[in-house]
Design a protein around this motif. Structure first.
Motif, PDB file in Angstrom:
ATOM      1  N   LEU A  25     -75.333  20.928   9.060  1.00  0.00           N
ATOM      2  CA  LEU A  25     -74.186  21.771   9.396  1.00  0.00           C
ATOM      3  C   LEU A  25     -72.997  20.917   9.808  1.00  0.00           C
ATOM      4  N   ALA A  26     -73.251  19.858  10.588  1.00  0.00           N
ATOM      5  CA  ALA A  26     -72.162  18.973  11.018  1.00  0.00           C
ATOM      6  C   ALA A  26     -71.504  18.301   9.824  1.00  0.00           C
ATOM      7  N   SER A  73     -71.429  19.385   6.767  1.00  0.00           N
ATOM      8  CA  SER A  73     -70.690  20.407   6.029  1.00  0.00           C
ATOM      9  C   SER A  73     -69.324  20.658   6.672  1.00  0.00           C
ATOM     10  N   ARG A  74     -69.282  20.709   7.979  1.00  0.00           N
ATOM     11  CA  ARG A  74     -67.997  20.897   8.665  1.00  0.00           C
ATOM     12  C   ARG A  74     -67.091  19.688   8.489  1.00  0.00           C
ATOM     13  N   ARG A  95     -66.175  20.915  17.447  1.00  0.00           N
ATOM     14  CA  ARG A  95     -67.261  20.775  16.472  1.00  0.00           C
ATOM     15  C   ARG A  95     -67.033  21.667  15.262  1.00  0.00           C
ATOM     16  N   ARG A  96     -66.490  22.868  15.472  1.00  0.00           N
ATOM     17  CA  ARG A  96     -66.209  23.745  14.331  1.00  0.00           C
ATOM     18  C   ARG A  96     -65.159  23.148  13.410  1.00  0.00           C
ATOM     19  N   LEU A  97     -64.275  22.337  13.974  1.00  0.00           N
ATOM     20  CA  LEU A  97     -63.263  21.665  13.166  1.00  0.00           C
ATOM     21  C   LEU A  97     -63.790  20.398  12.506  1.00  0.00           C
ATOM     22  N   GLY A  98     -65.038  20.036  12.797  1.00  0.00           N
ATOM     23  CA  GLY A  98     -65.641  18.874  12.140  1.00  0.00           C
ATOM     24  C   GLY A  98     -65.515  17.585  12.909  1.00  0.00           C
ATOM     25  N   ARG A 131     -65.483  19.910   5.155  1.00  0.00           N
ATOM     26  CA  ARG A 131     -64.386  20.888   5.159  1.00  0.00           C
ATOM     27  C   ARG A 131     -63.152  20.299   5.813  1.00  0.00           C
ATOM     28  N   ARG A 132     -63.362  19.550   6.884  1.00  0.00           N
ATOM     29  CA  ARG A 132     -62.244  18.891   7.553  1.00  0.00           C
ATOM     30  C   ARG A 132     -61.511  17.955   6.600  1.00  0.00           C
ATOM     31  N   TYR A 167     -67.232  15.337  16.027  1.00  0.00           N
ATOM     32  CA  TYR A 167     -68.414  15.214  16.875  1.00  0.00           C
ATOM     33  C   TYR A 167     -68.390  13.878  17.607  1.00  0.00           C
TER      34      TYR A 167
END
Length: 224
Positions: free
Chosen positions: A112-113, A115-116, A92-95, A119-120, A97
């Motif tokens: 937040l998801a 946004s990640r 999940r931190r890497l984007g 970034r991915r 889900y």
């Protein structure tokens, strides 16, 4: 003879009870997959392992011990990366889900998801509430393009709400893109509104799940 018959009946009765128990467990989703279901995956794993072993053996014979050590080190790094990538929190931190994780998020978690996920895809993003306290995401890419994400079920602004794209364009120069994210489906009115505004991209539930799975934002199909 009667004893053999009784043993045969007992054995048949035991097999019958076992089949009934397995059927009940499968109906409840508590029984694991059968051999036919896992056999293709097992064959693939066996082929991959045999290929890796054969490759290391060839490298050792042709290039010597150094090639074997390098191959094993590379294999260890790849294995560690795959394991870390597949851990739920790290994933999940890497984007990335799953559909179930997207469905369970509240609006703040969804921001937040997203946004990640940006970034991915190479954006620098920040999830922060707007002036009204609503979840909001702003992002910028390497070319200086700005992107804003709003979360709402209906894209049409309220009568006392300023048109989002107008406010975004007045903030600076350069191409602008606004995403409106909704886990459900957009109405025809929403689609027409987005087309009139220009630079507005609607992300419905189907596109959101594909994006969360790993499809880059620019490769998502348009909402019909």
């Amino acid at each position: 003879m009667p004893q053999r018959l009784r043993r045969h009946e007992k054995r048949a009765s035991w097999h019958s009870r076992r089949r009934e128990a397995i059927r009940a467990l499968r109906a409840q989703g508590r029984y694991g997959p059968g051999l036919r279901e896992v056999l293709p995956a097992l064959v693939v794993v066996a082929v991959v392992v045999c290929g890796i072993v054969a490759g290391l053996a060839v490298a050792y014979r042709v290039l010597g011990t150094g090639a074997l050590a390098g191959g094993l080190a590379l294999l260890a790094v790849i294995t560690a990366a795959v394991v870390r990538h597949n851990r739920p929190l790290a994933r999940r931190r890497l984007g990335y889900y799953t559909p179930e994780e997207i469905a369970d998020l509240d609006v703040d978690g969804l921001a937040l998801a997203v946004s990640r996920m940006l970034r991915r895809d190479g954006w620098r993003s920040l999830a922060r509430p707007d002036a009204q306290g609503q979840p909001h995401v702003r992002a910028r890419d390497r070319l200086g393009r700005r992107l804003e994400v709003a979360f709402r079920p209906v894209a049409e602004p309220l009568p006392d709400e300023e048109t989002p794209t107008r406010a975004a364009r007045s903030a600076g120069s350069g191409p602008q893109l606004r995403l409106v994210v909704h886990r459900g489906t957009f109405s025809r009115r929403d689609v027409q509104w987005a087309r009139r505004q220009g630079g507005v991209q609607l992300i419905d539930g189907s596109r959101l799940r594909r994006w969360a799975h790993g499809t880059p934002l620019h490769r998502l199909p348009e909402v019909p």
